[in-house]
Design a protein around this motif. Structure first.
Motif, short mmCIF file in Angstrom:
data_model
loop_
_atom_site.label_atom_id
_atom_site.label_comp_id
_atom_site.label_asym_id
_atom_site.label_seq_id
_atom_site.Cartn_x
_atom_site.Cartn_y
_atom_site.Cartn_z
N TYR A 225 9.81 6.09 -0.23
CA TYR A 225 10.66 5.74 1.00
C TYR A 225 11.68 6.90 1.60
O TYR A 225 11.36 7.54 2.59
CB TYR A 225 11.49 4.54 0.88
CG TYR A 225 12.21 4.12 2.14
CD1 TYR A 225 11.41 3.62 3.26
CD2 TYR A 225 13.66 4.35 2.08
CE1 TYR A 225 12.50 3.24 4.20
CE2 TYR A 225 14.37 3.98 2.99
CZ TYR A 225 13.80 3.58 4.31
OH TYR A 225 14.40 2.81 5.32
N GLN A 226 12.25 7.37 0.66
CA GLN A 226 13.33 8.59 1.08
C GLN A 226 12.46 9.73 1.47
O GLN A 226 12.73 10.31 2.52
CB GLN A 226 14.30 8.85 -0.02
CG GLN A 226 15.26 7.71 -0.38
CD GLN A 226 16.03 7.26 0.84
OE1 GLN A 226 16.39 7.95 1.50
NE2 GLN A 226 16.74 6.13 0.50
N ARG A 227 11.27 10.18 0.89
CA ARG A 227 10.52 11.31 1.00
C ARG A 227 9.87 10.96 2.53
O ARG A 227 9.76 12.30 3.33
CB ARG A 227 9.39 11.42 -0.03
CG ARG A 227 8.67 12.68 0.00
CD ARG A 227 7.79 12.99 -0.85
NE ARG A 227 6.70 11.83 -1.17
CZ ARG A 227 6.67 11.23 -2.12
NH1 ARG A 227 7.55 11.29 -3.16
NH2 ARG A 227 5.79 9.92 -2.20
N ASP A 228 9.28 9.85 2.65
CA ASP A 228 8.63 9.57 3.79
C ASP A 228 9.79 9.58 5.08
O ASP A 228 9.27 10.07 6.26
CB ASP A 228 7.92 8.20 3.97
CG ASP A 228 6.91 8.16 2.93
OD1 ASP A 228 6.32 9.37 2.69
OD2 ASP A 228 6.07 7.21 2.70
N ILE A 229 10.71 9.06 4.79
CA ILE A 229 11.91 9.13 5.95
C ILE A 229 12.37 10.55 6.31
O ILE A 229 12.28 10.87 7.35
CB ILE A 229 12.90 8.18 5.73
CG1 ILE A 229 12.57 6.66 5.55
CG2 ILE A 229 14.12 8.55 6.64
CD1 ILE A 229 12.29 6.35 7.04
N LYS A 230 12.52 11.32 5.35
CA LYS A 230 12.81 12.79 5.43
C LYS A 230 11.89 13.44 6.02
O LYS A 230 12.11 14.31 7.17
CB LYS A 230 13.01 13.47 4.23
CG LYS A 230 13.50 14.86 4.17
CD LYS A 230 14.19 15.28 2.78
CE LYS A 230 14.60 16.78 2.85
NZ LYS A 230 15.06 16.99 1.51
N THR A 231 10.46 13.18 5.66
CA THR A 231 9.30 13.98 6.53
C THR A 231 9.52 13.46 7.95
O THR A 231 9.25 14.48 8.81
CB THR A 231 8.10 13.71 5.84
OG1 THR A 231 8.11 13.96 4.40
CG2 THR A 231 6.72 14.29 6.55
N ALA A 232 9.48 12.23 8.12
CA ALA A 232 9.43 11.92 9.44
C ALA A 232 10.66 12.44 10.58
O ALA A 232 10.46 12.96 11.49
CB ALA A 232 9.68 10.24 9.57
#
Length: 509
Positions: A225-232
């Motif tokens: 989740y944290q990785r996806d939010i950072k990528t976004a």
């Protein structure tokens, strides 16, 4: 082939209990059902038994499947009926005369003593009542067995008996058991379902290993989740840069590219789901005033007796020191609760001399018993709190809500609370008394696993001192620093609880 299949099952009461739940129950499954109090375990068992309709999804049962459901409550109409007759009455009326032998076989398998079989259910202990309800269900030989908190009110010997009985069942009979007893789940299950409002998790493991796997899965989910939010966020930054360049240069290509980056960021954000955060059923916090005394209680060969003066055991010379977390071990009837009552009287009523017991005057007692007898079922939680402690109306409401007692239940009689809510109210009362020494008799009886672990954390804080009785093996192992055993009319100190647990298992087996 599955005996019963749950597809996209969901139930919402005041809030979602579970949703989109998929579960297949097969021959040989022993499934532990785990969730906090009030989070849908009993509801799911009723849906599975067919006594309650789910709000969404469907349940497919194999043709002719019979389900045996052992609920927590005993129907009041049964309390006047003898044990044997109550089990016999569970058989179809037309077969009772010819198949009464089934009752004897069932009661023998549960090691019910002959003298109890003609006793009215209302005269039985809570443990035998639980086993009577199990006998009424099992005498019909169901294809699937559902158990709702089966170890409540059972002592260690009966828990061991129930473990052995479950493990000796024909392997093709699946069992779905809702329980807060971690050691019991480890001993009797091979799959674990963690029930959640969304994305319930099923593992092909007994509780302790499944719990570790769940924590790993939640941690991985949180990292994802944290990785996806950072990528976004990075995509949005790139889009903002390209947008500025595109505006300044008038490039249609950059405008299109900007739009694509934004759309990718939106898709990531929509798909990203945070890891499950357990919504607490209410905090369990204790408080200690502290004392400078090193020795809190001295026992000088005190005699523990029953009311007619018959000696149960003598304590010898024993000391309870600051920071001790003493677990009192002994079979049922050995005198554990009587020793706790003696200590309570000596501490709470210093003027009433209790022979052989000397407590330091600095002690402030925190007492909690298994029946929560300090709570008046006729009072409301709000009244109990405001009349016993110097807290205002708003503070009382806030404290009760923090203990998991919702506003609408705060003005209803305590007798209408669930066992778990009563336990949390009792612990809140303890906390507000700010004791420096706890006497706890079966404090985890109605606490869910979350509550047990929170209480463990509180008792393990520095300078917390307690003497407790518990049949919960996981709790005893986590909390105890010293162990006293009542054996042969003496109180002796032992290195740990395992030998006693093993002997209790032999008594139950």
């Amino acid at each position: 082939m599955s005996l019963i299949t749950l597809r996209n099952l969901g139930v919402t009461l005041s809030a979602p209990l579970f949703s989109q739940l998929n579960l297949s129950i097969n021959a040989g499954d022993r499934i532990g059902l785990v969730a906090a109090n009030g989070r849908g375990k009993s509801t799911l068992l009723r849906c599975t038994a067919g006594t309650m309709e789910a709000g969404e999804g469907d349940i497919t049962r194999s043709r002719g499947l019979t389900v045996g459901h052992v609920e927590q409550q005993v129907p009041p109409a049964l309390l006047e009926i003898p044990f044997y007759d109550a089990v016999l009455a569970a058989l179809p009326e037309e077969t009772q005369a010819s198949e009464a032998w089934r009752v004897d076989v069932t009661l023998d398998s549960l090691q019910v003593p002959d003298d109890l079989r003609q006793r009215a259910l209302g005269q039985l202990s809570g443990g035998w009542l639980r086993l009577a309800m199990l006998a009424r269900v099992w005498v019909r030989e169901p294809d699937l067995l559902l158990l709702d908190e089966p170890t409540n009110h059972l002592d260690l010997a009966k828990i061991a008996l129930l473990e052995d009985w479950l493990n000796a069942l024909p392997r093709d009979v699946p069992v779905l058991v809702a329980s807060h007893d971690r050691a019991f789940l480890d001993a009797t299950t091979n799959r674990t379902l963690f029930l959640r409002p969304e994305r319930s998790q099923l593992f092909p493991l007994a509780y302790s290993r499944a719990r570790a796997a769940l924590e790993d899965a939640d941690a991985a989910e949180e990292r994802r989740y944290q990785r996806d939010i950072k990528t976004a966020q990075q995509l949005r930054k790139q889009a903002a840069k390209l947008n500025n360049i595109g505006i300044n240069s008038g490039s249609d290509l950059l405008v299109v590219k900007t739009k694509q980056l934004k759309e990718r960021a939106e898709r990531l954000e929509e798909a990203a789901k945070p890891a499950h955060q357990e919504r607490s059923a209410g905090a369990v916090r204790l408080a200690s005033q502290g004392t400078h005394a090193k020795v809190l209680v001295t026992l000088e060969d005190a005699a523990v007796t029953i009311p007619d003066g018959t000696l149960l055991f003598r304590t010898g010379q024993r000391f309870i020191c600051q920071g001790d977390r003493i677990v009192l071990l002994g079979r049922n009837g050995a005198g554990k609760s009587r020793l706790i009552a003696m200590l309570r009287r000596a501490i709470a009523q210093p003027d009433a001399s209790v022979e052989g017991v000397k407590a330091t005057p600095a002690l402030v007692l925190g007492y909690g018993d298994q029946a929560l007898a300090d709570l008046d079922d006729g009072q409301t939680p709000h009244h109990a709190l405001t009349h016993r402690f110097d807290v205002g109306d708003q503070r009382a409401r806030s404290l009760l809500a923090g203990a998991g007692i919702a506003i609408e239940k705060q003005a209803r009689p305590i007798g209408q609370l669930s066992g778990g809510q009563k336990a949390r109210l009792g612990l809140l009362m303890l906390r507000l008394a700010e004791p420096n020494f706890y006497l706890l008799d079966e404090p985890t009886n109605h606490l869910d696993i979350e509550g047990q672990e929170a209480l463990e954390g509180e008792l393990l804080r520095p300078n917390v001192s307690c003497l407790l009785v518990s049949h919960d093996r996981s709790f005893v192992r986590a909390v105890g620093s010293r162990f006293w055993l009542i054996e042969g009319r003496k109180l002796i100190e032992v290195d740990g609880p395992e030998a006693f647990f093993a002997s209790a298992s032999q008594m139950g087996g």
